[in-house]
Design an enzyme around this catalytic site. Structure first.
Site, PDB file in Angstrom:
ATOM      1  CE  LYS A 194      -1.885   2.388   3.299  1.00  0.00           C
ATOM      2  NZ  LYS A 194      -1.873   3.774   2.715  1.00  0.00           N
ATOM      3  CD  GLU A 268      12.957   3.651   8.239  1.00  0.00           C
ATOM      4  OE1 GLU A 268      12.937   4.597   9.064  1.00  0.00           O
ATOM      5  OE2 GLU A 268      12.826   3.786   7.031  1.00  0.00           O
ATOM      6  CB  CYS A 302      12.950   8.553   8.720  1.00  0.00           C
ATOM      7  SG  CYS A 302      13.866   7.430   7.653  1.00  0.00           S
ATOM      8  CD  GLU A 400      10.558  12.114  12.220  1.00  0.00           C
ATOM      9  OE1 GLU A 400      11.393  11.647  11.433  1.00  0.00           O
ATOM     10  OE2 GLU A 400       9.572  11.469  12.631  1.00  0.00           O
TER      11      GLU A 400
END
Length: 809
Positions: A194, A268, A302, A400
């Site tokens: 997906k 992850e 990331c 983040e």
């Protein structure tokens, strides 16, 4: 000479160098700007489905309408993948290698088209998608074609997992697809992928490459859709593994959704990676490193180096150069080959970034932004930004942001730099900038992150694993270590568990002190001295905090002893002792750790008959069976002592001129709940691999038969085992496990108990994303070498850090 004295060099500006999008738009038009679902090698447009526009971030105009998959479509795709798995898993490694090779060749043939579609859909500069993303995608399929060829000879003990559900993010749509699909199908699995809701076009273009390569129907299925579709795939009962890249918050939800099911899970997740600049660095190289670390892909990475830590004595000079370099970055349309900074992926993400920056400004931070003009129009643009005068606890430093925003802090000495680097819930990546190689490696070893780059940042290759520590997730992408995420041991059967809402909500791990059990009349022990078994915490015998005891009885009902009933405070003390012991134990030489295990085996052998009689009296086993268990326990200690210095890591063969070194590091503090069967051998089989690979442990021995384990602490005391490396807390397994799972300083939990207990362990692990190793209520044969030792335990006891060390002058 005339040019040197001219003002031309000061006034010269870059003109546009547009990349043509005509071929990409022609491809979209071939589909009438309307894409369906790719299932079983066919484009399907199920009736009644909604179609959502995918828009260009550069101008917010529609590129195409894409079908929104539903749970019903997930059923069809998973069934197609399951049917294909029957034959694909039996296809020879050579045949699978040829298919992956064909995909790589097809991607090379259409590499420019892939790059243009990626930039149009995602907003990243064409230079990045053309020169970095698409070549690396090709590299992944070539690399994993090699592993498909070698699987039978190099990985003979493994089998493919089955049907894999893969959910990927919007920041690297094509690259994340390659990272996940290539190893999965190379190892004989089938895939339902997906893509992210805002970036689907490159995945759909890849579907056509799959067709061109002749991949059998059902091996790769691509389903666009929203979050509901994602959770339908994750929770589908016929999915064997979930691979996810995305936010830490969603990662927690996936851990809870798959808890206790028996599905493999790799995550992850997010990061807040430190970019550590020492005064011994080449400062100009470090400035260019910042550009790569935080402004590559608009900071939507990331592992972006978003926390810059600068040694205090070069701070002013560094900031002056950084400001000047930032102002020279070019911001513009992603298809302009002269552009450095493209568009933010979506209006929602743009608002998030702006919110963080404005909050930092309001809190008194110094916000420095590029003076370069932003493009006009309806696109999503944000200038490169530096936030200074912040604290380690500032929101913009801790959380983040996922945008082109760099925070800057200072440090005075290396220890402070390491402490600041590790002062985060994340542990995905880091970079270290210094010309002093000894300093660089010392810092790289001590930073808790899955990847550390020395004098570089954002280096990737198919041969080197990528993944995080702590709340950056677990599992690895790429490299040999990444293959393990798509493999299972052949001896293991398929375990599937499901629980009703009532079962999940039922009390588990309730703390109820045991009833008092006094010896019956006539069972007095005469003149023998009563033996009191205590906890073993921090190298000392400790009485239970709750001051309750548990009676241990043989299968015949005879009382064979009493142990302390541990509680929350006992677990807290044990975790503190393990956490305190971890740094020193981790720095011990592997040879020293092996000698201690050999010494434990020697001292256990010296008390062989005593331990055998204890096992026989507790379990009701024959003395011959008990002696065999002690013999196997000694052999297992020898086995793990032998492995102490034979699993340190490897040098990865990446294109880097230098060395990329994979190091197998300890996980940290490991909680262990032992099985009842084989009370001594099960204990040894679990604690030995953990401690020999430099972890420290808090161990709950067999609930029914704990006496062999508590007898062992006398062996530990005479075997030079440092205090705190092994801590033993007796009591009710699930009560103590529940407390261990809620402790934020426990990094992993190994649980060998019930199936519902396995569910609760994995569900609770989401708090700080502990790694879990659970039995799902299935007993294993601890006497078997296949089940009781081997690489499965090494995998659970270690995590891989890749250190990239470039060479040259």
């Amino acid at each position: 000479m005339a040019l040197r004295n001219s003002s031309l060099l000061e006034t010269l500006v870059y003109g546009p160098a547009p990349e043509s999008d005509s071929t990409a738009r022609a491809w979209i038009d071939q589909h009438e700007r309307r894409f369906g679902l790719f299932i079983n090698n066919q484009w399907v447009h199920p009736e009644g489905r909604e179609y959502t526009d995918t828009c260009s971030p550069a101008d917010n105009t529609s590129l195409a309408a894409i079908c929104e998959g539903t749970a019903e479509d997930a059923d069809v795709a998973v069934q197609a993948a399951r049917t294909a798995f029957t034959s694909w898993s039996k296809t020879s490694g050579h045949e699978r290698a040829k298919f992956l090779y064909a995909i790589a060749r097809q991607m090379q043939k259409h590499q420019r088209l892939l790059a243009v579609v990626e930039s149009m859909d995602n907003g990243k500069p064409i230079r990045e998608s053309r020169d970095a993303d698409t070549p690396l995608c090709v590299r992944h399929f070539y690399y994993h074609a090699g592993w498909a060829q070698l699987m039978d000879s190099e990985l003979p003990q493994y089998r493919p997992v089955g049907v894999i559900s893969q959910v990927i993010p919007w920041n690297f749509p094509l690259l994340m697809l390659a990272w996940k699909i290539a190893p999965a199908i190379a190892m004989g699995n089938t895939v339902v992928l997906k893509p992210a809701p805002s970036t689907r076009l490159s995945a759909l273009l890849f579907a056509e490459i799959v067709l061109a390569a002749g991949l059998p129907p059902g091996v790769v299925n691509i389903l666009p859709g929203g979050n509901d579709l994602g959770f339908a795939l994750v929770n589908h009962p016929d999915v064997d593994k979930v691979a996810f890249t995305g936010s830490t918050g969603v990662g927690r939800l996936l851990r809870q959704s798959t808890a206790g099911s028996g599905k493999k899970l790799s995550l992850e997740l997010g990061g807040k990676s430190p970019f550590v600049v020492f005064d011994s660095c080449d400062i100009d190289s470090a400035i260019e490193g910042v550009v790569d670390a935080i402004w590559y892909n608009q900071g939507q990475v990331c592992c972006a180096g978003s926390r810059c830590l600068v040694q205090e004595n070069i701070y002013d000079r560094f900031m002056h150069k950084l400001r000047r370099r930032m102002n020279n970055l070019r911001i513009g349309g992603p298809l302009d080959k002269c552009v450095d900074i493209g568009a933010i992926n979506s209006k929602r993400q743009l608002d998030t970034i702006a919110g963080y920056v404005e909050e930092a400004r309001a809190s008194g931070a110094e916000v420095i932004q590029s003076t370069a003009p932003l493009p006009e129009g309806d696109g999503f643009w944000f200038p490169p930004t530096v936030i200074a005068n912040v604290q380690p606890t500032s929101k913009c430093v801790v959380e983040e942001i996922f945008g082109p925003v760099l925070t800057v802090l200072t440090f005075r000495h290396p220890k402070e730099a390491i402490a600041l680097s590790n002062n985060t819930a994340y542990g995905l990546a880091s970079s270290v900038w210094t010309q002093d190689i000894s300093l660089a490696l010392d810092v790289a070893f001590q930073i808790r992150a899955g990847v550390v780059w020395v004098n570089c940042h954002n280096m990737f290759d198919a041969a080197a694993g990528f993944g995080g520590y702590k709340e950056s997730g677990y599992g690895r992408e790429s490299g040999k270590e990444g293959l393990k995420e798509y493999l299972e041991f052949k001896w293991k059967g398929v375990v599937r568990r499901s629980f009703t809402d009532e079962q999940k909500a039922a009390p588990w791990g309730a703390d109820t002190p045991p009833a008092i059990e006094l010896p019956s009349a006539g069972s007095a022990r005469g003149q023998s001295v009563d033996k009191t078994y205590k906890m073993y915490i921090g190298g000392k015998q400790s009485r239970p905090d709750g001051q309750y005891s548990r009676t241990i009885r043989s299968p015949s009902g005879a009382m064979v002893g009493e142990v302390g009933e541990g509680n929350r405070k006992d677990i807290r003390n044990a975790v503190e002792a393990a956490h305190k012991a971890a740094p020193g134990w981790g720095k011990r030489a592997a040879y020293n750790r092996s000698q201690i295990l050999f010494y434990i085996a020697e001292n256990l052998d010296a008390r062989f008959e005593e331990f055998a009689k204890r096992i026989a009296s507790m379990t009701g086993e024959s003395i011959e069976s008990a002696r065999n268990e002690v013999t196997l326990s000694i052999q297992r200690l020898f086995y793990w002592a032998a492995f102490s210095d034979k699993h340190g890591g490897s040098v990865q063969e990446t294109p880097l001129y230098g060395a990329t070194v994979a190091i197998h590091e300890p996980v940290g503090v490991v909680g262990i709940a032992c099985p009842d069967r084989f009370p001594l051998l099960g204990f040894v089989s679990l604690f030995a691999p953990a401690v020999v690979r430099a972890n420290t442990t808090v161990i709950i021995p067999s609930e029914k038969y704990p006496l062999s384990a508590v007898d062992l602490y006398q062996v530990f005391d005479t075997s030079d085992l440092p205090a705190g490396v092994v801590n033993i807390v007796t009591g009710t397994r699930d009560v103590l496990t529940k407390t261990l799972m809620s402790h934020m300083h426990v990094d992993a939990m190994w649980y060998f108990g019930s199936d519902i207990g396995s569910y609760h362990v994995q569900h609770a692990s989401a708090c700080n994303l502990k790694r879990t190793f659970v039995s799902y209520g299935v007993e294993r044969d601890w006497a078997s070498n296949e089940q009781g030792q081997g690489h499965e335990f090494l995998y659970e006891a270690t995590q891989v850090k890749n250190i990239w060390i470039p060479a040259g002058v």
